[in-house]
Structures are given as structure tokens and as C-alpha cells.
Scaffold this motif. Sequence first.
Motif, mmCIF file in Angstrom:
data_model
loop_
_atom_site.group_PDB
_atom_site.id
_atom_site.type_symbol
_atom_site.label_atom_id
_atom_site.label_comp_id
_atom_site.label_asym_id
_atom_site.label_seq_id
_atom_site.Cartn_x
_atom_site.Cartn_y
_atom_site.Cartn_z
ATOM 1 N N PHE A 1 0.746 -1.229 0.180
ATOM 2 C CA PHE A 1 0.038 0.100 -0.029
ATOM 3 C C PHE A 1 0.976 1.268 0.015
ATOM 4 O O PHE A 1 0.734 2.364 -0.863
ATOM 5 C CB PHE A 1 -0.864 0.006 1.210
ATOM 6 N N VAL A 2 2.032 1.417 0.772
ATOM 7 C CA VAL A 2 2.872 2.460 0.793
ATOM 8 C C VAL A 2 3.524 2.618 -0.501
ATOM 9 O O VAL A 2 3.535 3.703 -0.883
ATOM 10 C CB VAL A 2 3.989 2.181 1.857
ATOM 11 N N ASP A 3 3.781 1.565 -1.143
ATOM 12 C CA ASP A 3 4.337 1.734 -2.589
ATOM 13 C C ASP A 3 3.361 2.285 -3.607
ATOM 14 O O ASP A 3 3.766 3.279 -4.325
ATOM 15 C CB ASP A 3 4.878 0.431 -3.084
ATOM 16 N N LEU A 4 2.208 1.834 -3.534
ATOM 17 C CA LEU A 4 0.911 2.323 -4.329
ATOM 18 C C LEU A 4 0.887 3.642 -3.985
ATOM 19 O O LEU A 4 0.669 4.478 -5.154
ATOM 20 C CB LEU A 4 -0.010 1.574 -4.333
ATOM 21 N N ALA A 5 0.789 4.161 -3.088
ATOM 22 C CA ALA A 5 0.429 5.419 -2.115
ATOM 23 C C ALA A 5 1.604 6.445 -2.963
ATOM 24 O O ALA A 5 1.281 7.534 -3.349
ATOM 25 C CB ALA A 5 0.413 5.569 -0.973
ATOM 26 N N ARG A 6 2.662 6.060 -2.584
ATOM 27 C CA ARG A 6 3.887 6.585 -3.529
ATOM 28 C C ARG A 6 3.714 7.063 -4.735
ATOM 29 O O ARG A 6 3.830 8.239 -5.312
ATOM 30 C CB ARG A 6 5.151 6.068 -2.829
ATOM 31 N N ILE A 7 3.303 5.807 -5.440
ATOM 32 C CA ILE A 7 3.128 6.299 -6.855
ATOM 33 C C ILE A 7 2.165 6.990 -7.240
ATOM 34 O O ILE A 7 2.477 7.988 -8.185
ATOM 35 C CB ILE A 7 2.982 4.654 -7.889
ATOM 36 N N VAL A 8 0.940 6.924 -6.608
ATOM 37 C CA VAL A 8 0.075 7.800 -6.799
ATOM 38 C C VAL A 8 0.351 9.318 -6.533
ATOM 39 O O VAL A 8 -0.096 10.170 -7.233
ATOM 40 C CB VAL A 8 -1.286 7.455 -6.006
ATOM 41 N N PHE A 9 1.008 9.327 -5.240
ATOM 42 C CA PHE A 9 1.300 10.928 -5.087
ATOM 43 C C PHE A 9 2.263 11.462 -6.153
ATOM 44 O O PHE A 9 1.961 12.464 -6.405
ATOM 45 C CB PHE A 9 2.038 11.059 -3.670
ATOM 46 N N PHE A 10 3.139 10.716 -6.628
ATOM 47 C CA PHE A 10 4.124 11.257 -7.457
ATOM 48 C C PHE A 10 3.600 11.743 -8.881
ATOM 49 O O PHE A 10 3.768 12.610 -9.490
ATOM 50 C CB PHE A 10 5.331 10.279 -7.667
ATOM 51 N N ALA A 11 2.554 10.578 -8.970
ATOM 52 C CA ALA A 11 1.932 11.151 -10.221
ATOM 53 C C ALA A 11 0.957 12.269 -10.383
ATOM 54 O O ALA A 11 0.759 13.119 -11.311
ATOM 55 C CB ALA A 11 1.098 9.837 -10.788
ATOM 56 N N ALA A 12 0.189 12.226 -8.955
ATOM 57 C CA ALA A 12 -0.635 13.401 -8.950
ATOM 58 C C ALA A 12 0.366 14.767 -8.929
ATOM 59 O O ALA A 12 -0.033 15.855 -9.260
ATOM 60 C CB ALA A 12 -1.434 13.427 -7.709
ATOM 61 N N ALA A 13 1.565 14.759 -8.209
ATOM 62 C CA ALA A 13 2.369 15.941 -8.141
ATOM 63 C C ALA A 13 2.796 16.548 -9.437
ATOM 64 O O ALA A 13 2.924 17.538 -9.814
ATOM 65 C CB ALA A 13 3.470 15.719 -7.091
ATOM 66 N N ALA A 14 3.150 15.462 -10.223
ATOM 67 C CA ALA A 14 3.657 15.787 -11.637
ATOM 68 C C ALA A 14 2.439 16.406 -12.447
ATOM 69 O O ALA A 14 2.634 17.306 -13.161
ATOM 70 C CB ALA A 14 4.111 14.511 -12.191
ATOM 71 N N MET B 1 8.569 19.352 -12.445
ATOM 72 C CA MET B 1 7.673 18.423 -12.730
ATOM 73 C C MET B 1 8.478 16.993 -13.372
ATOM 74 O O MET B 1 8.104 16.057 -13.316
ATOM 75 C CB MET B 1 6.826 18.710 -14.291
ATOM 76 N N ALA B 2 9.593 17.543 -14.146
ATOM 77 C CA ALA B 2 10.496 16.414 -14.387
ATOM 78 C C ALA B 2 10.984 15.571 -13.410
ATOM 79 O O ALA B 2 11.332 14.394 -13.456
ATOM 80 C CB ALA B 2 11.733 17.014 -15.618
ATOM 81 N N GLY B 3 11.306 16.346 -12.313
ATOM 82 C CA GLY B 3 11.836 15.658 -11.109
ATOM 83 C C GLY B 3 10.753 14.781 -10.509
ATOM 84 O O GLY B 3 10.936 13.526 -10.338
ATOM 85 N N PHE B 4 9.449 15.292 -10.655
ATOM 86 C CA PHE B 4 8.143 14.387 -10.033
ATOM 87 C C PHE B 4 8.011 13.068 -11.041
ATOM 88 O O PHE B 4 8.015 12.089 -10.442
ATOM 89 C CB PHE B 4 7.117 15.052 -9.781
ATOM 90 N N VAL C 1 7.842 3.559 -9.428
ATOM 91 C CA VAL C 1 7.284 2.216 -10.191
ATOM 92 C C VAL C 1 8.720 0.967 -10.040
ATOM 93 O O VAL C 1 8.193 -0.082 -9.937
ATOM 94 C CB VAL C 1 7.011 2.516 -11.432
ATOM 95 N N GLN C 2 9.657 1.418 -10.297
ATOM 96 C CA GLN C 2 10.737 0.515 -10.317
ATOM 97 C C GLN C 2 10.950 -0.279 -8.850
ATOM 98 O O GLN C 2 11.060 -1.417 -8.752
ATOM 99 C CB GLN C 2 12.186 1.214 -10.782
ATOM 100 N N VAL C 3 10.734 0.762 -7.923
ATOM 101 C CA VAL C 3 11.046 0.348 -6.524
ATOM 102 C C VAL C 3 9.943 -0.781 -6.110
ATOM 103 O O VAL C 3 9.993 -1.910 -5.738
ATOM 104 C CB VAL C 3 11.245 1.203 -5.529
ATOM 105 N N ALA C 4 8.687 -0.398 -6.473
ATOM 106 C CA ALA C 4 7.578 -1.352 -6.286
ATOM 107 C C ALA C 4 7.761 -2.796 -6.997
ATOM 108 O O ALA C 4 7.134 -3.540 -6.350
ATOM 109 C CB ALA C 4 6.131 -0.393 -6.640
ATOM 110 N N MET C 5 8.157 -2.722 -8.146
ATOM 111 C CA MET C 5 8.048 -3.732 -9.007
ATOM 112 C C MET C 5 9.075 -4.704 -8.329
ATOM 113 O O MET C 5 9.146 -5.789 -8.297
ATOM 114 C CB MET C 5 8.376 -3.465 -10.447
ATOM 115 N N ARG C 6 10.167 -4.181 -7.811
ATOM 116 C CA ARG C 6 11.485 -5.019 -7.270
ATOM 117 C C ARG C 6 10.846 -5.384 -5.865
ATOM 118 O O ARG C 6 11.141 -6.546 -5.636
ATOM 119 C CB ARG C 6 12.533 -4.226 -6.955
ATOM 120 N N HIS C 7 9.981 -4.531 -5.094
ATOM 121 C CA HIS C 7 9.518 -5.530 -3.835
ATOM 122 C C HIS C 7 8.447 -6.499 -3.956
ATOM 123 O O HIS C 7 8.442 -7.402 -3.404
ATOM 124 C CB HIS C 7 8.756 -4.094 -2.974
#
Length: 184
Positions: free
Chosen positions: A110-123, A152-155, A163-169
Motif C-alpha cells: 500500500f505504501v508503494d502504491l500510495a507513493r506512486i499515486v502521490f508522484f503522479a498527482a504531483a507531476a 515536473m521532470a523531477g516528479f 514504479v521500479q522500486v515497487a516492482m522490485r518489492h
Amino acid sequence: MTEQRQPPDSEALESLAAPDEAPFDPRDYRLEDYVTLGIFWVLALDVFLQFFSRYVLGDSVAWTEEMARYLLILVCFIGGSMAVRRNSHIMVEFFYRYMPPAMGRLLSTFVDLARIVFFAAAAWITYGLAGRTHSMMVSVDIPKSYLYYAVMAGFLLMLLRAVQVAMRHWRDGTSELLAGDDDR
């Protein structure tokens, strides 16, 4: 009363002389690491120019303070992808030690997914902000929207790395948040 001097501990001296550091390997770093390093050195030169002109010459160069602020923002947001890639952002690990492993794994996902959603929303939000910003920087004739596009490029880089970290996890079935058997 004479003090007896003891011979120095050679192992302790060797450990101080040669720290346990791996040799530099450029394959351990990615493009954003080198870009952040370059921006950081430009920032260092800018701050030195500001210091030199203000305290040595007695009259500061007008644009250095504003550029230092914007370069620091770039270091923060472009460099943030390094922390995401290494999964070294601040985490609260305390509760994971007392959770059943299945619940910890679920919460870690859930933390991995929330982080992905946050970065997508911030971008997305930063993209909208950059499109609506038409003002120029105060001391130089550069549109402020360029800064927002860089953020935005940073986000987007952070999103890619998350996404890469979540896939590795997911592939490894574990996370840095989960305590191993020797940690319990």
C-alpha cells in the motif's frame, strides 16, 4: 610517576586510515545523479560568486540570490529521484516490527502504491501550474514556467523510480520496511 605508553593498536589505526568504502563504480549511479551533481556545482559557484561580490567587492551581483534559490529547488526535485531509487526516504519502521508478516507485506505494498499515486498527482499538478504561469523571473529574463517544468521532470523521475522500486518489492516479496527474522 611515569606513564607507561602502550603501543598503538595497529588494527584500530588501519581501520581509521582505510575506511570500508567500495571503489567508485560509475555503473552504481544513474543519469539523474550526474545531472544533480552538475546542478549542485553550479549552485556552489553561484553562492561563491554571491559571497565574493558582496563581502569582497562590496556590491553583490543582483541575480545570484534568485538563481541560488532556483538551483536549490532543482537539486531538491531532480535529486529526489536518487532517494526514491535507493529507497532512502524517511520511513516509519517501528510498527512493522510488531505486525504479522502478511499484514506488514500488505501495508508495504500500500505504501508503494500510495507513493506512486502521490508522484503522479504531483507531476500532473505541477504540469498544470507550469502551463498557467506566464511571469518572468525577477532578476533575469527567463520564464518561471521553465522552473516548474523542471520540477515536473523531477516528479516524473521520482514516479519512474517509485514504479521500479515497487516492482522490485513485488518481485522479491519483501521491502526495506519489513523486519527480517534477525531484527525481531
